[in-house]
Design a protein around this motif. Structure first.
Motif, mmCIF file in Angstrom:
data_model
loop_
_atom_site.group_PDB
_atom_site.id
_atom_site.type_symbol
_atom_site.label_atom_id
_atom_site.label_comp_id
_atom_site.label_asym_id
_atom_site.label_seq_id
_atom_site.Cartn_x
_atom_site.Cartn_y
_atom_site.Cartn_z
ATOM 1 N N VAL A 70 12.547 -5.830 1.391
ATOM 2 C CA VAL A 70 14.011 -5.615 0.951
ATOM 3 C C VAL A 70 15.112 -6.099 1.904
ATOM 4 C CG1 VAL A 70 15.527 -3.702 0.625
ATOM 5 C CG2 VAL A 70 13.189 -3.673 -0.224
ATOM 6 N N GLY A 71 14.751 -5.860 3.422
ATOM 7 C CA GLY A 71 15.523 -6.262 4.394
ATOM 8 C C GLY A 71 15.570 -7.734 4.709
ATOM 9 N N ASN A 72 14.465 -8.327 4.220
ATOM 10 C CA ASN A 72 14.120 -9.942 4.686
ATOM 11 C C ASN A 72 15.170 -10.235 3.492
ATOM 12 O OD1 ASN A 72 12.289 -9.235 6.312
ATOM 13 N ND2 ASN A 72 10.616 -9.773 4.959
ATOM 14 N N ALA A 73 15.126 -10.050 2.058
ATOM 15 C CA ALA A 73 15.862 -10.658 1.200
ATOM 16 C C ALA A 73 17.190 -10.429 1.506
ATOM 17 C CB ALA A 73 15.534 -9.942 -0.241
ATOM 18 N N TYR A 74 17.637 -9.140 2.066
ATOM 19 C CA TYR A 74 19.168 -8.988 2.269
ATOM 20 C C TYR A 74 19.509 -9.979 3.408
ATOM 21 C CZ TYR A 74 23.159 -6.646 4.374
ATOM 22 O OH TYR A 74 24.509 -6.477 4.842
ATOM 23 N N LEU A 75 18.886 -10.244 4.253
ATOM 24 C CA LEU A 75 19.303 -11.029 5.382
ATOM 25 C C LEU A 75 19.432 -12.368 4.676
ATOM 26 C CD1 LEU A 75 17.598 -10.034 8.443
ATOM 27 C CD2 LEU A 75 19.840 -9.397 7.925
ATOM 28 N N ARG A 76 18.347 -12.904 4.027
ATOM 29 C CA ARG A 76 18.357 -14.182 3.479
ATOM 30 C C ARG A 76 19.674 -14.525 2.778
ATOM 31 N NH1 ARG A 76 13.192 -14.141 2.829
ATOM 32 N NH2 ARG A 76 13.302 -13.250 0.620
ATOM 33 N N LYS A 77 20.288 -13.344 1.952
ATOM 34 C CA LYS A 77 21.306 -13.452 1.354
ATOM 35 C C LYS A 77 22.712 -13.563 2.132
ATOM 36 C CE LYS A 77 23.913 -11.032 -2.605
ATOM 37 N NZ LYS A 77 24.968 -10.710 -2.061
ATOM 38 N N THR A 78 22.682 -12.417 2.969
ATOM 39 C CA THR A 78 23.973 -12.330 3.752
ATOM 40 C C THR A 78 24.139 -13.170 5.006
ATOM 41 O OG1 THR A 78 23.059 -10.461 4.857
ATOM 42 C CG2 THR A 78 24.187 -9.864 2.675
ATOM 43 N N ILE A 79 23.202 -13.777 5.370
ATOM 44 C CA ILE A 79 23.534 -14.570 6.695
ATOM 45 C C ILE A 79 24.545 -15.879 6.343
ATOM 46 C CG2 ILE A 79 22.597 -16.202 8.108
ATOM 47 C CD1 ILE A 79 20.181 -14.196 8.665
ATOM 48 N N ARG A 378 30.060 -4.597 -0.215
ATOM 49 C CA ARG A 378 29.184 -5.258 0.995
ATOM 50 C C ARG A 378 28.668 -3.856 1.765
ATOM 51 N NH1 ARG A 378 32.957 -8.243 3.707
ATOM 52 N NH2 ARG A 378 32.765 -9.930 1.939
ATOM 53 N N ASN A 379 29.530 -2.989 1.915
ATOM 54 C CA ASN A 379 28.918 -1.720 2.352
ATOM 55 C C ASN A 379 27.717 -1.036 1.661
ATOM 56 O OD1 ASN A 379 29.092 1.358 3.118
ATOM 57 N ND2 ASN A 379 29.456 0.225 4.935
ATOM 58 N N ALA A 380 27.910 -1.018 0.449
ATOM 59 C CA ALA A 380 26.846 -0.404 -0.370
ATOM 60 C C ALA A 380 25.492 -1.464 -0.572
ATOM 61 C CB ALA A 380 27.438 -0.538 -1.981
ATOM 62 N N GLU A 381 25.674 -2.678 -0.583
ATOM 63 C CA GLU A 381 24.704 -3.471 -0.350
ATOM 64 C C GLU A 381 23.995 -3.401 0.840
ATOM 65 O OE1 GLU A 381 25.856 -7.601 -0.272
ATOM 66 O OE2 GLU A 381 24.288 -8.313 -1.004
ATOM 67 N N PHE A 382 24.587 -3.015 2.041
ATOM 68 C CA PHE A 382 23.702 -2.882 3.181
ATOM 69 C C PHE A 382 22.941 -1.694 3.129
ATOM 70 C CE2 PHE A 382 23.053 -1.151 7.188
ATOM 71 C CZ PHE A 382 22.611 -2.290 7.924
ATOM 72 N N VAL A 383 23.621 -0.574 2.626
ATOM 73 C CA VAL A 383 23.058 0.672 2.606
ATOM 74 C C VAL A 383 21.925 0.621 2.005
ATOM 75 C CG1 VAL A 383 23.230 3.185 2.097
ATOM 76 C CG2 VAL A 383 24.821 1.787 3.352
ATOM 77 N N LEU A 384 21.865 0.056 0.909
ATOM 78 C CA LEU A 384 20.909 0.020 -0.130
ATOM 79 C C LEU A 384 19.541 -1.046 0.449
ATOM 80 C CD1 LEU A 384 21.950 -0.518 -3.836
ATOM 81 C CD2 LEU A 384 20.709 1.459 -2.710
ATOM 82 N N GLY A 385 20.036 -2.127 1.264
ATOM 83 C CA GLY A 385 19.049 -2.757 1.798
ATOM 84 C C GLY A 385 18.441 -2.532 3.142
#
Lengths: 467, 313
Positions: A70-79, A378-385
């Motif tokens: 979950v965190g890996n995918a989040y970083l891949r998307k947001t970086i 963006r905040n919600a996306e981080f909290v879910l990730g």
């Protein structure tokens, strides 16, 4: 004179070697803008500068079976998104770190004057330890000037606050603990009191099942304490400190809580695998052989695939399994049991960001935090990730993403509980965690004949000797 | 005469050559041995506070000796070292004896035997752990069978230690400690076996043959000829095992993490926990110094015993 040449050469070399090896003095923390001052606008660098972060996630790990997908995918998307938003200014470089070693690595890096990141993803269980080791910068002056400051949950701010009032992290999400329950295993509902629990546990035992599984080993230097053990102690109204930084264990509430744990272990209501360590206790919940599992809200993403008591399979093998099981009503979230007249307790950890002492570009970290805080999506996306909890920003809690069954169930359970951090005023948290968990393990599993009060007293005396 | 020699030594440029030749070594030694040693001593006298390092004298040592877990870890370390070194040496010796008989395919056996040695100890620990994880391990079906291990089966990773026979000394050890010894020995066995085999092959055949002619049986040959002639190698093997057992942390880390409870908490793992989990670098440095002293005492003791034995023979 010439005979002294070698000696002089060796001495000079020794001095040079020592000078080269000596840790450079830890750079002073760049002063955050004082309260009342306008936050200094970040200087526009001539060219893109690397903004270095330490996350427990790895953007380059694309394995769908990875525990941290979950965190890996989040970083891949947001970086790339961040880099596009700050093109020509910052280039986000994330250095993945092992979750159980990154705190120690940071402390060592700061103390030795080594390379430290500009931003560090962290949990507040270690705030006191970071304070003790002078690891993180005080962000209060800067944070109080930001538009989102007043929208932060005050309890989350408190969790980030060091004993001297310094704000050592910016809270992003709150991770409370609750109980995951296979609904069908408790036809009369999950027990509310210890007496009801014992009755249900005995019934389940007759059916060849276990009432509960939990992190019961001393693995990860007593991590289990922060989970079900603390949840139990808190539910009995206990605590581990006297509010003044001293350990205080031998209270009637703590003793009663440990008696309860000892009883459920000795009566065979807990599977043996709960004590095997390395998160093996999850296995008993996955196949429904254990009916309930007190752990962190964040834990839902690690416990999969699942087989419900009626044989229904949730087998995507990712975090959606638990969410699906909750949406289908097979798994429910409940507060822990508590004696009559007590409110169920639970642990809570806040996840957030710290800026280490010696960070080269704290202004990049400020930009990053604002980037996450000023946009609710963006905040919600981080909290879910990576956040994996409830938003620390109160506005984000109304976001549609947090209206799904999982969060609604969790909110309902937590409204009946009283969550607080396990460490209270204890400063040497890692040492305390290890010592208390070893004692609890000894009392509930290893030697159930030991006197609980005596063992607890011994442990607190040993800890307090170091105060 | 002496003065002449001194003058010559001072004047001759060639006399400096040895010094310059060993200079790189001295620099490396200073950087990787002397400096860390001095730093560890300094660190052992410090305590970290929010303001920085604070000199606390011998307080770290006092706190260390006051820890209940320290005494326990010393006991576990002794049990582990005796079990690990003893088992590995005995097994290694017997396997070397077998291989020394020029069996068919002995080259293949030696190659196969060497496999555990090339596996990292942390991987070995993980593999051994996977074998016995309760309910799911490959061997757990057998181990947890009450008919084989009455009355409730055996769960190695969670079984509590039996009551101690000697007060607080952890003997008999927990099943996890025995398993840890077995896993560690399994990994160390190839090297020790090859070391002993090499030593065995240096024992002159003539001596063995003549002792046979004189009527010595196999046991007598081993006891009175092979062991005395192999003694220096046996001492090296014992050194190697003692030091690796004393200082190794990878196997404990991946196999038991010091558990169940504190049943396999040895000194090296305690050092890791205090330093890298609790971030108490001062106390960890104090423990590191103690471990270094224990290492030194173990080596000195072994050497002394060996010398005495050699003299008596």
């Amino acid at each position: 004179m010439k005979a002294k040449w070698p000696l002089l050469a060796i001495l000079s070399l020794l001095v040079l070697v020592l000078a080269a090896c000596a840790a450079p003095a830890a750079p002073a923390a760049p002063a955050a803008p004082a309260a009342g001052e306008e936050a200094a606008p970040a200087e526009q660098p001539a060219q893109e500068i690397d903004f270095v972060t330490w996350y427990q996630y790895d953007q380059n790990n694309t394995d769908p079976k990875s525990d941290e997908r979950v965190g890996n995918a989040y970083l891949r998307k947001t970086i790339p998104e961040f880099n596009a938003a700050f093109e020509g200014k910052w280039n986000w470089v994330n250095q993945p770190k092992a979750f159980d070693k990154m705190n120690a690595e940071l402390v060592a890096a700061v103390q030795s004057g080594g390379e430290v990141p500009d931003l560090f993803e962290m949990g507040t269980n270690w705030v006191n330890l970071f304070y003790q080791n002078g690891t993180l910068q005080d962000l209060r002056g800067w944070a109080e000037q930001q538009p989102w400051w007043k929208d932060l949950d005050p309890s989350a701010i408190a969790a980030c606050t060091a004993p001297d009032g310094a704000l050592l992290c910016i809270p992003m999400s709150e991770r409370p603990h609750l109980v995951y329950v296979w609904k069908d295993r408790f036809p009369n509902g999950f027990p509310r009191t210890p007496e009801e629990f014992m009755k249900e546990a005995e019934r389940l035992k007759q059916e060849g099942l276990y009432a509960i599984t939990f992190f019961g080993s001393t693995d990860y230097d007593g991590e289990g304490l922060t989970r079900a053990i603390w949840t139990t102690i808190a539910s009995w109204g206990g605590s581990l400190d006297d509010g003044q930084g001293n350990m205080k264990l031998d209270t009637p509430e703590n003793i009663a809580a440990i008696e309860f744990l000892r009883e459920i272990v000795q009566r065979g209501y807990v599977p043996e695998i709960a004590f095997a360590g390395k998160f093996q206790e999850e296995e008993a919940f996955k196949d429904a052989s254990a009916a309930s599992f007190p752990t962190g809200l964040f834990g839902y993403r690690y416990v999969n695939p699942l087989t419900a008591p009626d044989g229904t399979q949730y087998s995507k093998g990712n975090e959606e399994d638990m969410l699906d099981a909750i949406a289908a009503g097979d798994v429910i979230l409940e507060p822990f049991v508590a004696p009559e007249g007590k409110k169920p307790g639970c642990g809570i950890e806040v996840n957030g960001f710290g800026i280490p002492v010696g960070a080269k570009h704290p202004e990049a970290a400020y930009d990053y935090i604002n980037w996450l805080m000023e946009d609710i999506d963006r905040n919600a996306e981080f909290v879910l990730g990576p956040g994996g909890g409830f938003p620390a920003l109160l506005t984000t809690r109304s976001h549609e993403l947090f209206q799904q069954p999982f969060y609604q169930e969790a909110a309902k359970a937590l409204s009946q509980s009283e969550c607080r951090p396990w460490y209270g005023s204890l400063m040497r948290v890692a040492e305390a965690q290890s010592m208390v968990m070893q004692t609890v393990y000894r009392l509930i599993k290893e030697d159930p004949t030991l006197d609980i009060a005596t063992e607890l007293r011994k442990t607190q005396e040993e800890y307090n000797a170091g105060n | 005469m002496e003065q002449t020699l001194k003058r010559r030594a001072g004047k001759s440029p060639r006399n400096w050559l040895p010094f310059w030749l060993i200079l790189p070594t001295i620099v490396v030694l200073l950087a990787i041995q002397v400096y860390p040693a001095i730093y560890t001593i300094w660190l052992s006298l410090q305590k970290r506070t929010p303001q920085g390092w604070e000199y606390v004298g011998l307080d770290n040592f006092r706190r260390l000796f006051g820890m209940g877990l320290f005494d326990e870890s010393v006991g576990h370390t002794i049990v582990f070292l005796v079990g690990y070194a003893g088992l590995t040496l005995i097994l290694g010796f017997f396997i070397a004896l077998l291989l020394n008989r020029n069996l068919r395919f002995s080259g293949l056996y030696i190659t196969l035997l060497f496999i555990p040695w090339i596996i990292a100890d942390i991987i070995t620990g993980m593999v051994f752990r996977l074998l016995v994880v309760p309910d799911y391990g490959l061997l757990s079906g057998i181990l947890q069978n009450p008919d084989i291990f009455p009355p409730n089966g055996l769960s190695i990773l969670t079984a509590v230690r039996p009551p101690s026979w000697f007060g607080n000394f952890p003997f008999p050890p927990a099943p996890a400690m025995i398993y840890l010894i077995l896993a560690s020995s399994w990994r160390a066995l190839p090297f020790i076996t090859l070391l002993l085999l090499a030593a065995m092959q240096t024992v002159p055949h003539e001596i063995i043959e003549s002792s046979r002619i004189d009527g010595a049986n196999g046991r007598q040959i081993v006891r009175h000829i092979m062991i005395p002639l192999m003694l220096p190698t046996l001492v090296v093997a014992l050194f190697s095992l003692t030091l690796s057992g004393m200082n190794g942390v990878g196997m404990v880390f991946s196999l038991t993490s010091g558990g169940p409870g504190t049943s396999t908490e040895v000194l090296s793992y305690l050092l890791y926990s205090i330093g890298w989990r609790q971030l108490n670098f001062g106390r960890a440095a104090a423990l590191a110094l103690l471990i270094a002293i224990i290492n030194w005492l173990l080596i000195a003791g072994t050497l002394r015993v060996t010398r005495l034995q050699q003299r008596s023979e």
